[in-house]
Design a protein around this motif. Structure first.
Motif, PDB file in Angstrom:
ATOM      1  N   ALA A 190       0.827  -1.207   0.000  1.00  0.00           N
ATOM      2  CA  ALA A 190       0.000   0.000   0.000  1.00  0.00           C
ATOM      3  C   ALA A 190       0.858   1.252   0.000  1.00  0.00           C
ATOM      4  O   ALA A 190       0.551   2.237  -0.663  1.00  0.00           O
ATOM      5  N   ALA A 191       1.960   1.241   0.758  1.00  0.00           N
ATOM      6  CA  ALA A 191       2.881   2.384   0.784  1.00  0.00           C
ATOM      7  C   ALA A 191       3.989   2.099  -0.213  1.00  0.00           C
ATOM      8  O   ALA A 191       5.016   1.517   0.116  1.00  0.00           O
ATOM      9  N   TYR A 192       3.794   2.473  -1.468  1.00  0.00           N
ATOM     10  CA  TYR A 192       4.668   2.036  -2.542  1.00  0.00           C
ATOM     11  C   TYR A 192       6.069   2.648  -2.470  1.00  0.00           C
ATOM     12  O   TYR A 192       7.003   2.153  -3.068  1.00  0.00           O
ATOM     13  N   HIS A 193       6.218   3.766  -1.718  1.00  0.00           N
ATOM     14  CA  HIS A 193       7.526   4.411  -1.657  1.00  0.00           C
ATOM     15  C   HIS A 193       8.496   3.643  -0.764  1.00  0.00           C
ATOM     16  O   HIS A 193       9.695   3.848  -0.824  1.00  0.00           O
ATOM     17  N   SER A 194       7.990   2.778   0.081  1.00  0.00           N
ATOM     18  CA  SER A 194       8.855   1.961   0.939  1.00  0.00           C
ATOM     19  C   SER A 194       8.042   0.792   1.453  1.00  0.00           C
ATOM     20  O   SER A 194       6.820   0.758   1.356  1.00  0.00           O
ATOM     21  N   LEU A 195       8.719  -0.172   2.050  1.00  0.00           N
ATOM     22  CA  LEU A 195       8.020  -1.327   2.581  1.00  0.00           C
ATOM     23  C   LEU A 195       7.145  -0.901   3.753  1.00  0.00           C
ATOM     24  O   LEU A 195       7.649  -0.417   4.766  1.00  0.00           O
ATOM     25  N   ALA A 196       5.837  -1.061   3.606  1.00  0.00           N
ATOM     26  CA  ALA A 196       4.913  -0.621   4.654  1.00  0.00           C
ATOM     27  C   ALA A 196       5.173  -1.390   5.937  1.00  0.00           C
ATOM     28  O   ALA A 196       5.193  -2.610   5.957  1.00  0.00           O
ATOM     29  N   GLY A 197       5.345  -0.675   7.040  1.00  0.00           N
ATOM     30  CA  GLY A 197       5.598  -1.333   8.306  1.00  0.00           C
ATOM     31  C   GLY A 197       7.061  -1.683   8.472  1.00  0.00           C
ATOM     32  O   GLY A 197       7.591  -1.666   9.565  1.00  0.00           O
ATOM     33  N   GLY A 198       7.738  -1.975   7.362  1.00  0.00           N
ATOM     34  CA  GLY A 198       9.157  -2.289   7.407  1.00  0.00           C
ATOM     35  C   GLY A 198       9.430  -3.597   8.145  1.00  0.00           C
ATOM     36  O   GLY A 198       8.549  -4.224   8.713  1.00  0.00           O
ATOM     37  N   PHE A 199      10.670  -4.025   8.108  1.00  0.00           N
ATOM     38  CA  PHE A 199      11.114  -5.192   8.857  1.00  0.00           C
ATOM     39  C   PHE A 199      12.140  -4.723   9.874  1.00  0.00           C
ATOM     40  O   PHE A 199      13.166  -4.141   9.516  1.00  0.00           O
ATOM     41  N   GLU A 200      11.863  -4.970  11.123  1.00  0.00           N
ATOM     42  CA  GLU A 200      12.713  -4.454  12.186  1.00  0.00           C
ATOM     43  C   GLU A 200      14.000  -5.228  12.327  1.00  0.00           C
ATOM     44  O   GLU A 200      14.999  -4.685  12.815  1.00  0.00           O
TER      45      GLU A 200
END
Length: 485
Positions: A272-282
């Motif tokens: 959904a957030a195409y500019h970066s990985l949504a939520g990210g991986f910690e």
């Protein structure tokens, strides 16, 4: 001597063959195709054709194009509906005006029990009570697709089709707050389905357990459901050929872990957030969990359907890996976090497989971003991955910005890429300023000095020919092609 009208081959076709041809023309190939207009023109060709059209209610039943009919006179709309007789109805179109909406609702209220296909795109506000007839049984309905941009209220009734739609095979209500019961009698018969964001992950999996015939499924995940705990058994979908998940990557991961795919199932994940990985991986553990979830899909698909064309789209910390649509129209797409690319076991396993030896076309796109002026130089893992995918590539499809950044890499890296390359395709307009050397000229010079000249150069924009023509005098032996001409 020119043949007369009665001697034309098409005039010799029997009526049943002509009828089959006319029936095929009722299928809408695209939004720009207007079968009703085609039928009207065809019925005016000659008496024989007009007789076939006027005597076939089946043909007219498939021509209920709301767009076309809304622009017609009231008399013509009534005539078209009358010509459908008792035939099954295909109703489709884009609802943009009050007149279109009123015509559509009147038509469906009066003939709902005959509707076989309903494919509607409704833009703008509308009241839920207008669609109350969808509570009624739909004995003939085979395909239901309803799209709208109006999200403020529940548009469709909670109990669809009176829990009686025995022929329904395709259901899509993805962009509306549309929710069906996982106990609905008609869902075990579905071969394609779309789950809107109103479903929780548990509800999606519960419904999927009752859908053994699914061939294609789309799941829109909701950001409100970041984690969940599935207590049920692994969901087996033995006939599934296409699984698409739209929403956050980590939420997609949690769903995929609970599904056992069929061999060769095509996977498409969109963030959904195409500019970066949504939520990210910690951390690495979270990313490894994601890779383990997509691994059965990507390795199986690449093995059973070795790709001939692959695309890399690089943006910030994200690598989009996409394949061209296959013979069934399926498009494989996954997202890789570049931060973990150097330690990715999945990519190492994929790059060591024989599947990549079939790749002939490579689409490379680097998004224009000032903070990544030397992107390729600072991401060695990307170069390593690129080298693994490109040995058999004969066509590089890219834009000027990407090629310019690629040329900033050390010669030791650039010279090792695309050893079999013979064709360069530009996918965007030139951005070269007067006096600057175009990157394609620099690239051509580099390839020539390496003893690897091109056979073809394809330009997508005609105006690029003037920019490119300046370097033609330095190179001979290859062809320049404008677009697809």
């Amino acid at each position: 001597m020119q043949a007369s009208g009665n001697d034309c081959p098409i005039s010799l076709l029997p009526e049943d063959v002509l009828w089959e041809v006319f029936l095929l023309n009722t299928c809408r190939a695209s939004d720009h195709h207007q079968p009703l207009t085609t039928a009207r023109h065809s019925s005016q060709v000659c008496r024989k054709w007009r007789f076939i059209f006027l005597s076939s209610s089946t043909i007219w039943g498939r021509l209920l194009d709301v767009d076309d009919l809304a622009r017609a006179t009231d008399d013509w709309r009534k005539e078209v509906v009358a010509r459908t007789g008792d035939a099954l109805l295909w109703v489709y179109g884009h609802i943009r005006s009050y007149e279109q909406r009123q015509f559509l609702l009147t038509l469906l209220k009066d003939n709902w029990e005959r509707v076989e296909i309903l494919d509607i795109d409704h833009r703008g506000p509308h009241r839920r009570e207008l669609w109350e007839f969808l509570k009624e049984p739909a004995p003939q309905l085979c395909k239901f697709q309803f799209v709208t941009t109006y999200m403020k209220s529940k548009v469709l009734p909670l109990c669809l089709f009176g829990d009686n739609a025995p022929r329904l095979r395709h259901f899509s209500g993805c962009t509306i707050p549309c929710k069906f019961s996982s106990n609905a009698s008609w869902i075990p018969n579905l071969t394609s389905a779309t789950f809107s964001r109103t479903f929780t992950p548990e509800e999606v999996l519960t419904a999927l357990q009752r859908m053994p015939r699914l061939v294609s499924v789309v799941v829109h995940t909701n950001s409100n459901y970041k984690t969940f705990h599935w207590q049920g058994a692994q969901v087996a979908l033995p006939k599934l050929r296409m699984l698409e998940v739209q929403g956050g990557i980590r939420r997609a991961c949690a769903l995929l872990e609970c599904i056992t795919p069929s061999p060769g199932c095509c996977l498409s994940i969109h963030d959904a957030a195409y500019h970066s990985l949504a939520g990210g991986f910690e951390n690495h553990i979270q990313y490894e969990q994601y890779e383990n979830a997509i691994k059965p899909y990507i390795l199986s698909y690449f093995s059973l359907h070795p790709p001939s064309s692959v695309g890399f789209r690089l943006l910030k910390n994200q690598l989009d890996l996409a394949l061209d649509p296959d013979e069934w129209g399926r498009r494989f797409h996954v997202v890789i976090d570049i931060s973990f690319l150097s330690s990715s076991l999945l990519m190492k396993e994929l790059m060591s497989s024989t599947s990549l030896s079939h790749i002939r076309t490579f689409n490379l796109q680097l998004l224009d971003n000032d903070s990544f002026a030397s992107y390729f130089q600072t991401n060695i893992a990307v170069i390593t991955t690129l080298e693994a995918f490109c040995p058999s590539v004969t066509t590089l499809r890219t834009n000027e910005h990407t090629l310019r950044q690629l040329l900033k890499c050390p010669l030791s890296i650039t010279s090792s890429l695309f050893p079999a390359l013979v064709t360069l395709q530009f996918t965007g307009p030139s951005m070269t300023w007067p006096g600057d050397e175009p990157p394609h000229q620099t690239f051509l010079n580099l390839r020539k000095s390496m003893g690897r000249p091109f056979d073809f150069v394809t330009l997508s924009e005609p105006e690029d020919a003037s920019v490119f023509s300046g370097c033609l005098k330095h190179h001979t032996g290859f062809l320049v092609k404008l677009g697809d001409r």
